[in-house]
Structure formats: C-alpha cells, structure tokens
Enzyme design. Structure first.
Site, PDB file in Angstrom:
ATOM      1  N   ARG A 105     -17.712 -46.830  -1.338  1.00  0.00           N
ATOM      2  CA  ARG A 105     -16.828 -46.241  -0.326  1.00  0.00           C
ATOM      3  C   ARG A 105     -17.001 -44.733  -0.237  1.00  0.00           C
ATOM      4  O   ARG A 105     -16.465 -44.112   0.686  1.00  0.00           O
ATOM      5  CB  ARG A 105     -15.371 -46.539  -0.678  1.00  0.00           C
ATOM      6  CG  ARG A 105     -15.051 -48.016  -0.784  1.00  0.00           C
ATOM      7  CD  ARG A 105     -13.693 -48.206  -1.442  1.00  0.00           C
ATOM      8  NE  ARG A 105     -12.646 -47.570  -0.666  1.00  0.00           N
ATOM      9  CZ  ARG A 105     -11.815 -48.208   0.134  1.00  0.00           C
ATOM     10  NH1 ARG A 105     -11.913 -49.499   0.271  1.00  0.00           N
ATOM     11  NH2 ARG A 105     -10.891 -47.572   0.797  1.00  0.00           N
ATOM     12  N   GLY A 138     -27.376 -47.487   2.197  1.00  0.00           N
ATOM     13  CA  GLY A 138     -26.283 -46.552   2.475  1.00  0.00           C
ATOM     14  C   GLY A 138     -26.368 -45.325   1.589  1.00  0.00           C
ATOM     15  O   GLY A 138     -26.315 -44.177   2.058  1.00  0.00           O
ATOM     16  N   THR A 195     -31.168 -53.053  -4.983  1.00  0.00           N
ATOM     17  CA  THR A 195     -30.300 -54.007  -4.298  1.00  0.00           C
ATOM     18  C   THR A 195     -30.805 -55.422  -4.558  1.00  0.00           C
ATOM     19  O   THR A 195     -32.020 -55.652  -4.586  1.00  0.00           O
ATOM     20  CB  THR A 195     -30.219 -53.807  -2.767  1.00  0.00           C
ATOM     21  OG1 THR A 195     -29.562 -54.949  -2.197  1.00  0.00           O
ATOM     22  CG2 THR A 195     -31.561 -53.657  -2.089  1.00  0.00           C
ATOM     23  N   ASP A 230     -30.454 -57.571  -2.418  1.00  0.00           N
ATOM     24  CA  ASP A 230     -30.821 -58.086  -1.088  1.00  0.00           C
ATOM     25  C   ASP A 230     -32.311 -57.941  -0.782  1.00  0.00           C
ATOM     26  O   ASP A 230     -32.823 -58.629   0.097  1.00  0.00           O
ATOM     27  CB  ASP A 230     -30.035 -57.351   0.015  1.00  0.00           C
ATOM     28  CG  ASP A 230     -28.538 -57.448  -0.168  1.00  0.00           C
ATOM     29  OD1 ASP A 230     -28.094 -58.382  -0.862  1.00  0.00           O
ATOM     30  OD2 ASP A 230     -27.811 -56.586   0.362  1.00  0.00           O
ATOM     31  N   ASP A 274     -33.788 -55.577   0.789  1.00  0.00           N
ATOM     32  CA  ASP A 274     -33.960 -55.240   2.207  1.00  0.00           C
ATOM     33  C   ASP A 274     -34.411 -53.802   2.438  1.00  0.00           C
ATOM     34  O   ASP A 274     -34.394 -53.324   3.574  1.00  0.00           O
ATOM     35  CB  ASP A 274     -32.639 -55.496   2.965  1.00  0.00           C
ATOM     36  CG  ASP A 274     -31.491 -54.651   2.436  1.00  0.00           C
ATOM     37  OD1 ASP A 274     -31.649 -54.008   1.384  1.00  0.00           O
ATOM     38  OD2 ASP A 274     -30.418 -54.644   3.071  1.00  0.00           O
ATOM     39  N   ARG A 297     -26.776 -59.952   2.786  1.00  0.00           N
ATOM     40  CA  ARG A 297     -26.358 -59.201   3.972  1.00  0.00           C
ATOM     41  C   ARG A 297     -27.137 -59.622   5.213  1.00  0.00           C
ATOM     42  O   ARG A 297     -27.108 -60.800   5.538  1.00  0.00           O
ATOM     43  CB  ARG A 297     -26.467 -57.703   3.719  1.00  0.00           C
ATOM     44  CG  ARG A 297     -25.141 -57.010   4.000  1.00  0.00           C
ATOM     45  CD  ARG A 297     -25.273 -55.527   3.900  1.00  0.00           C
ATOM     46  NE  ARG A 297     -24.643 -55.015   2.701  1.00  0.00           N
ATOM     47  CZ  ARG A 297     -23.335 -54.858   2.542  1.00  0.00           C
ATOM     48  NH1 ARG A 297     -22.493 -55.179   3.487  1.00  0.00           N
ATOM     49  NH2 ARG A 297     -22.848 -54.377   1.423  1.00  0.00           N
ATOM     50  N   HIS A 353     -20.472 -62.954  -6.161  1.00  0.00           N
ATOM     51  CA  HIS A 353     -20.895 -61.879  -7.056  1.00  0.00           C
ATOM     52  C   HIS A 353     -21.518 -62.370  -8.353  1.00  0.00           C
ATOM     53  O   HIS A 353     -22.008 -61.544  -9.146  1.00  0.00           O
ATOM     54  CB  HIS A 353     -19.712 -60.946  -7.329  1.00  0.00           C
ATOM     55  CG  HIS A 353     -19.293 -60.202  -6.092  1.00  0.00           C
ATOM     56  ND1 HIS A 353     -18.547 -60.793  -5.101  1.00  0.00           N
ATOM     57  CD2 HIS A 353     -19.576 -58.945  -5.666  1.00  0.00           C
ATOM     58  CE1 HIS A 353     -18.364 -59.922  -4.117  1.00  0.00           C
ATOM     59  NE2 HIS A 353     -18.981 -58.797  -4.436  1.00  0.00           N
ATOM     60  N   ARG A 410     -24.812 -60.981  -8.753  1.00  0.00           N
ATOM     61  CA  ARG A 410     -24.994 -59.559  -9.044  1.00  0.00           C
ATOM     62  C   ARG A 410     -24.648 -59.188 -10.476  1.00  0.00           C
ATOM     63  O   ARG A 410     -25.042 -58.131 -10.962  1.00  0.00           O
ATOM     64  CB  ARG A 410     -24.109 -58.737  -8.109  1.00  0.00           C
ATOM     65  CG  ARG A 410     -24.800 -58.404  -6.867  1.00  0.00           C
ATOM     66  CD  ARG A 410     -24.180 -57.380  -5.993  1.00  0.00           C
ATOM     67  NE  ARG A 410     -23.042 -56.639  -6.419  1.00  0.00           N
ATOM     68  CZ  ARG A 410     -22.118 -56.169  -5.575  1.00  0.00           C
ATOM     69  NH1 ARG A 410     -22.213 -56.419  -4.291  1.00  0.00           N
ATOM     70  NH2 ARG A 410     -21.108 -55.455  -6.001  1.00  0.00           N
TER      71      ARG A 410
HETATM   72  O1  F6P Z   1     -25.771 -55.384  -0.836  1.00  0.00           O
HETATM   73  C1  F6P Z   1     -25.515 -56.181  -1.946  1.00  0.00           C
HETATM   74  C2  F6P Z   1     -24.420 -57.137  -1.671  1.00  0.00           C
HETATM   75  O2  F6P Z   1     -24.224 -57.921  -2.824  1.00  0.00           O
HETATM   76  C3  F6P Z   1     -24.614 -58.008  -0.438  1.00  0.00           C
HETATM   77  O3  F6P Z   1     -25.511 -59.057  -0.656  1.00  0.00           O
HETATM   78  C4  F6P Z   1     -23.206 -58.433  -0.138  1.00  0.00           C
HETATM   79  O4  F6P Z   1     -23.015 -58.730   1.217  1.00  0.00           O
HETATM   80  C5  F6P Z   1     -22.421 -57.222  -0.511  1.00  0.00           C
HETATM   81  O5  F6P Z   1     -23.208 -56.463  -1.408  1.00  0.00           O
HETATM   82  C6  F6P Z   1     -21.080 -57.496  -1.144  1.00  0.00           C
HETATM   83  O6  F6P Z   1     -20.452 -56.282  -1.359  1.00  0.00           O
HETATM   84  P1  F6P Z   1     -19.083 -56.112  -2.135  1.00  0.00           P
HETATM   85  O7  F6P Z   1     -19.421 -55.890  -3.571  1.00  0.00           O
HETATM   86  O8  F6P Z   1     -18.467 -54.933  -1.504  1.00  0.00           O
HETATM   87  O9  F6P Z   1     -18.284 -57.372  -1.974  1.00  0.00           O
END
Ligand code: F6P
Length: 365
Positions: free
Chosen positions: A79, A121, A142, A144, A146, A188, A289, A292
């Site tokens: 943010r 970002g 990332t 992703d 991307d 994403r 998540h 991640r």
């Molecule tokens: O960009 C990484 C990512 O895990 C995307 O795949 C997913 O849309 C987004 O972040 C989720 O973000 P947050 O942690 O804000 O829920």
C-alpha cells in the site's frame, strides 16, 4: 577503480514471495564480506523511508539462518506508494506526494545505493525515484512471473511446486467421488502459475487470462472424458481467467494510494457453470496465499542468491536504474524503464500452451 560505495539500503515491497530472505542474505554476505559495504535494511517497503525508526543495519550475523525461511525479515507493504501516500488524520484520509521526504531520507541515511526487491508496482515506483536522481537497483520478485525482461522471477517455481502438489492430492479424491475438481490459482492478469502447475499436475482443462474461455468447450471436454470412462476431471483456473466477452472476477477494487484490485471467484464461477451444464458433481478449491507462504524451493534459493549477488555487483559498478534479470542460464541486467508498466504474458500459440494442447489439455477454446 575504487567503487566508493560505502552503504547500501535494501527494501522489499509489494506482496511477499518465497526467496525474499535468500536475496537479502546474499546482498548482505556479498556487500559486507566481499566488498566491505554496510547494508541498511528498510522495513515494510517504502513505508520504511517515509515513517521514522524503520531502518536497521543488516550484518551477516543478524541475517543468518534465513535462506530457507519464507516471507521477508524486513516486512513489506503493498500500500505504500510515496508518490500517492495515504495519510489519515482525525479519521480523514488524504493522498499526498511524500517522494521529496523519501529522497531526503535516502540522503540522511547516506545510502550510496538502494536495492529495491519487488514486483511491477514496487519497481515502477523505484524507476520514478531513479528518474529523480536516486541510485536505484531493482530485483524482480513475484510468484506471478509477469515481469518483463526476465525469463523468470524467484518465487514462481516454488508457487508452481506447491500448486502441483495440491493438484496431485485433488486427483485421488476426484477419482474416488467421480467429481470435477476445480482449483483456482493466483497469477493476477497472467496465467503462468495455472499453465505450469496444470501441466505438471496433470490437469484436463487450464483456463488462463490470455485465452478467454468458452464454457461450452470446457464442458464438452469433461463430458467426452466421462463418455470414455474417465469419470473425474481436473480443471485449473487462473484467478484472472475470464469468459469470451466476460469480465474479470474482482473481490475488491483498487484503492487510490492503496492496494491494487484483488481478484478472486473465477474458480467458483467456472465450477458453477460446469455443474449447471454437465450435471456432474463439482468441488472448488481456492489455493490463495498458500502459494506464497513458506520455504522457497532449491531453484528459487539459487536464483535469489544469484540476483542478490548481481544487485550488489551493479551497485559496485554504479549501474543504477537497472534491474537484475535471468536470460537463459545467465544473470544479466536491463534498464528499469524497459521493465515497468508492462506484463510478460503467456504466448497463446507457442511454447507451453502448444505442448499442453498437443497432449489434449483444453483451454476453453
Ligand atoms: O502478485 C502476487 C499475488 O499473490 C497475486 O497472484 C495475487 O493476486 C495478489 O498478489 C494477492 O495480493 P494480496 O496479498 O494483497 O492478497
């Protein structure tokens, strides 16, 4: 030639991903031990350059034991954009440009280089600061995958491995109950995680943002399987997948100066459509998540370490405004300006999509 770099700052911005700590560790080891450069860790992304008391020196001693640890020891924020910073006073929120304060903070901290580890970002903001004269170096991260100009980002391989393992688990329960199992994965606006995990995990259908889908094609594929005696099917849906002429499934819109829009619900939508059109029992799993969190795999630990070392090399050689990247087997670098603002999309007629179609995986087309 003396490098005259005495102090490097490092921050992690945007969503976390496996391998961030491995990059931090490599930066610290290489900077301190090889080049005699001090490293200052900045907490919670760009917040650490806006708010007070959010920096600390990183040493090989206090950065030990983190190679295999998920998340980031520095914390992160998706943010904190200093060019559009949200400030809330007496319950009233204003958006302010605090970039000049950040530049002043970099000066006061006496940073000769700032290594920014982040996704599009975070790197976009980094590129603005570089244009304003800050000695920035980028490291792409990332799950992703991307980011333009790098073959791969760290975190992606681990996310694919996790998603693949979950698909392996869904196969057995799908077969027991003769069900269609739909799994929604992150990514994403691109389908790299869905595509790679779908192939590795033996999916029958993969839906990705780059190929808007026709639900009729998906249902026909599933019914054809049933008619030949395969009474279970696995469908992988990228969170950014959408129907032909359809729209993205959005959980929460973007906030100005805040988080990006949150995607979600594509898997549920596809699951309901399959149930309605085929009458077959469907269950939907949203991996979220889990993709991640936790430990990076060996590939990501190695890539992160290479990126960290390469970022310090760029600093030592005063190659600012650049991002480290992987090209084939080699680590290289590219100007940030050529990276930010675009997305590396899945090619829809070649590469992995072609391979997948050759073995009968359906993309809803
Ligand atoms: O960009 C990484 C990512 O895990 C995307 O795949 C997913 O849309 C987004 O972040 C989720 O973000 P947050 O942690 O804000 O829920």
């Amino acid at each position: 030639m003396p490098h005259n770099i005495k102090k490097i700052g490092v921050l992690t911005g945007g969503g976390d991903c496996p391998g961030l700590n491995a990059v931090i560790r490599a930066i610290v080891k290489s900077a301190v031990q090889k080049h005699n450069i001090a490293v200052i860790g900045i907490e919670d992304g760009y917040d650490g350059l806006v708010l007070p008391d959010k920096t600390r020196e990183l040493t090989p001693w206090n950065s030990r034991g983190i190679l295999h640890v998920g998340g980031t020891i520095l914390g992160t924020s998706n943010r904190a954009n200093p060019f559009k910073y949200r400030i809330t006073i007496n319950e009233k929120t204003e958006i302010k440009d605090v970039s000049a304060d950040v530049i002043e903070r970099i000066r006061l901290l006496e940073l000769d280089a700032l290594i920014v580890i982040g996704g599009d970002g975070t790197l976009h903001i980094a590129s603005h600061f570089y244009n304003l004269g800050c000695p920035i170096i980028g490291v792409p991260k990332t799950i992703d995958n991307d980011i333009l100009a790098t073959d791969v980002t760290f975190g992606f391989s681990t996310a694919v491995e996790i998603a693949t393992e979950m698909l392996d688990r869904l196969h057995s329960t799908a077969e027991s109950h003769h069900r269609v199992m739909v799994m929604e994965v992150m990514g994403r606006y691109v389908g790299w995680i869905a595509l790679a995990s779908g192939i590795a995990g033996g999916a029958d259908v993969i839906l990705i943002p780059e190929i808007p889908y026709n639900i009729e094609q998906v249902c026909q594929k599933i019914l054809r399987r049933n008619n030949t005696g395969c009474r279970s099917s696995i469908v992988v849906v990228a969170e950014g997948a959408k129907e032909i002429d359809g729209t993205l499934m959005i959980l929460q819109p973007a906030e100005e100066g805040g988080s990006a829009e949150r995607l979600g619900g594509a898997g549920n939508k596809v699951g309901m459509q399959i149930k309605k059109n085929t009458g077959i029992d469907v269950r939907v799993t949203t991996l979220g998540h889990l993709q991640r969190g936790g430990s990076p795999n060996a590939f990501d630990r190695i890539l992160s370490t290479r990126f960290g070392v390469a970022a310090v090399e760029l600093a030592v050689n005063h190659q600012f405004g650049k991002m480290v990247c992987l090209k084939g087997q080699n680590i290289d670098s590219v100007s940030l300006i050529n990276v930010v603002g675009g997305q590396k999309k899945v090619p829809t007629e070649t590469g992995l999509v072609k391979t997948a179609e050759e073995i009968g995986i359906n993309f809803g087309r």
